[in-house]
Design an enzyme around this catalytic site. Sequence first.
Site, short mmCIF file in Angstrom:
data_model
loop_
_atom_site.label_atom_id
_atom_site.label_comp_id
_atom_site.label_asym_id
_atom_site.label_seq_id
_atom_site.Cartn_x
_atom_site.Cartn_y
_atom_site.Cartn_z
N ARG A 7 -8.68 12.21 -10.17
CA ARG A 7 -7.56 11.78 -11.22
C ARG A 7 -6.48 12.66 -11.41
O ARG A 7 -5.58 12.53 -11.80
CB ARG A 7 -8.20 11.15 -12.43
CG ARG A 7 -7.31 10.82 -13.44
CD ARG A 7 -7.81 9.83 -14.68
NE ARG A 7 -9.11 10.32 -15.04
CZ ARG A 7 -9.70 11.49 -15.82
NH1 ARG A 7 -8.24 12.14 -16.11
NH2 ARG A 7 -10.71 11.75 -16.08
N TYR A 42 14.95 -3.12 -15.40
CA TYR A 42 13.82 -3.86 -14.83
C TYR A 42 12.91 -4.64 -15.89
O TYR A 42 12.91 -3.88 -16.97
CB TYR A 42 12.93 -3.02 -13.90
CG TYR A 42 11.68 -3.74 -13.45
CD1 TYR A 42 11.57 -4.53 -12.32
CD2 TYR A 42 10.33 -3.32 -14.00
CE1 TYR A 42 10.56 -5.23 -12.04
CE2 TYR A 42 9.24 -3.81 -13.51
CZ TYR A 42 9.26 -4.73 -12.43
OH TYR A 42 8.34 -5.49 -11.98
N ASP A 84 15.97 5.23 -12.83
CA ASP A 84 15.05 4.59 -12.03
C ASP A 84 15.97 4.41 -10.81
O ASP A 84 16.61 3.37 -10.66
CB ASP A 84 14.60 3.36 -12.94
CG ASP A 84 13.62 2.51 -11.90
OD1 ASP A 84 13.73 2.66 -10.62
OD2 ASP A 84 13.00 1.44 -12.57
N LYS A 132 8.29 -0.72 -3.76
CA LYS A 132 9.36 -1.43 -2.93
C LYS A 132 9.82 -0.81 -1.55
O LYS A 132 9.04 -0.87 -0.69
CB LYS A 132 10.56 -1.71 -4.17
CG LYS A 132 10.12 -2.00 -5.36
CD LYS A 132 9.45 -3.27 -5.62
CE LYS A 132 8.92 -3.72 -6.94
NZ LYS A 132 9.76 -3.30 -7.90
C1 LIG Z 1 9.32 -3.04 -9.40
C2 LIG Z 1 10.08 -2.22 -10.07
C3 LIG Z 1 9.69 -1.56 -11.21
C4 LIG Z 1 8.06 -1.49 -11.57
O1 LIG Z 1 7.35 -0.94 -10.18
P1 LIG Z 1 5.75 -1.50 -9.93
O2 LIG Z 1 5.24 -0.75 -8.86
O3 LIG Z 1 5.84 -2.90 -9.83
O4 LIG Z 1 4.80 -1.24 -11.32
C5 LIG Z 1 10.42 -0.51 -11.75
N1 LIG Z 1 11.66 -0.39 -11.85
C6 LIG Z 1 12.53 -1.21 -10.85
C7 LIG Z 1 13.84 -1.07 -10.67
C8 LIG Z 1 11.50 -2.16 -9.88
O5 LIG Z 1 12.22 -2.87 -9.09
#
Ligand SMILES: *Cc1c(COP(=O)(O)O)cnc(C)c1O
Length: 395
Positions: free
Chosen positions: A59, A112, A184, A209
């Site tokens: 962890r 998001y 982000d 993604k």
């Molecule tokens: C999908 C996404 C998230 C969250 O990511 P997870 O891996 O699904 O928790 C955060 N920000 C953006 C822009 C995203 O497309």
Amino acid sequence: MTDRRNDRPQTLVRRHPLKEGVSRAVVTPIQPSVVYASPSIDMLHAQYEGRSQGYTYAREGHPNATLLAQKIDMLEGATGGLVTGSGMAAVTAAIMGLLGAGDHIIGADQLYGRSLRLMHQDLARFGIETSLVDPTDPAALRAAIRPQTKMILAEVVSNPTLRVADMAGIIAVAKEAGVRVAVDNTFTTPIGYRPFAHGADIVIHSVTKLLAGHSDVTLGYVAARDPADTKKIYDFAVTTGLTPSPYECWLAERGLYTFPLRFDRAEANAARLADWFASQPKVARVLYPGRADHPDHARAKTLLGGRYGNMLSILIDGDAAAANRMVEAMPEMAFAPTLGDVGTTLSHPPSSSHRGLTPEGRAALGITDGFFRISVGIEDVDLLIADFTAGLSAI
Ligand SMILES: *Cc1c(COP(=O)(O)O)cnc(C)c1O
């Protein structure tokens, strides 16, 4: 169990080192060990105090996470980045690791969905106040900053309307006020935009993604410019268990090898598809930052250096029933609310990410019943055009 040859006690468990000779494995080994044995109490002290390097408990860190983090660090020009169990774990660790009761955070108004929910519903329970502003309007941001403001959270390209934030303006206003900017960078990726090179303080990814790219892992990443911030984010993530599993890190590392190739191809496909959609009578509007008719095209051009990415949205000339017919007429394409997969995925924000809004709230963002978001993949673009030809003719 006893070895008959020498009568010494033997066990099959744990005591046999794997000899590799003088050669090494080419593929990164998966190291699933949760625990790491130290040679002595003195050495354990040295590890905990940072005088010696060594893992203790998964962890807190493990080799597969370290390797993946280092590779994403390389792409982002970061040091000491942390891989987390999801993109939302990275968002959460960045905010909750650095802010506390009485602090204020400003978010972009088209973040998001779950990040928005965190802003609206969860942070307030911990005494963190939130405001949302339009990230294309730095003057609105300046007006929203308070003495307690500790962070601004923005995405460079918004979901699903693909508006491009005025990052230069946001960062200038934030610097003036001494407030951290967290970006982000999931949609743009380090190929389109490198937040640290532009003066941002924190970079966040949903590795799920484009970086991992195969829709088979859920992971995130967060890095801070200031090592003191890095330490706080790390401690919060480890304490609250936001850290990742070795197997997922291994899969993501494998996906990352082809990330630049996948990005190039998907982006070329997206540009072709965007132009094709623009020539289709059933398509009322195409939203792609690379097209001259996009409202933020000029900004996208300078900010993204011509790398407009794989995401595009369209508005079809039809109602909710027509939108449903379009989806039904394209059974081969994954109708799924994700993005960044090797294969093209189609999503319908009014019925998924933005279903919680009122129709008026959606209309204010331009998200009507005929709105589709497309995460373009790496297929042969002619195949995609054939799919959408079938889809559009069913409208
Ligand atoms: C999908 C996404 C998230 C969250 O990511 P997870 O891996 O699904 O928790 C955060 N920000 C953006 C822009 C995203 O497309």
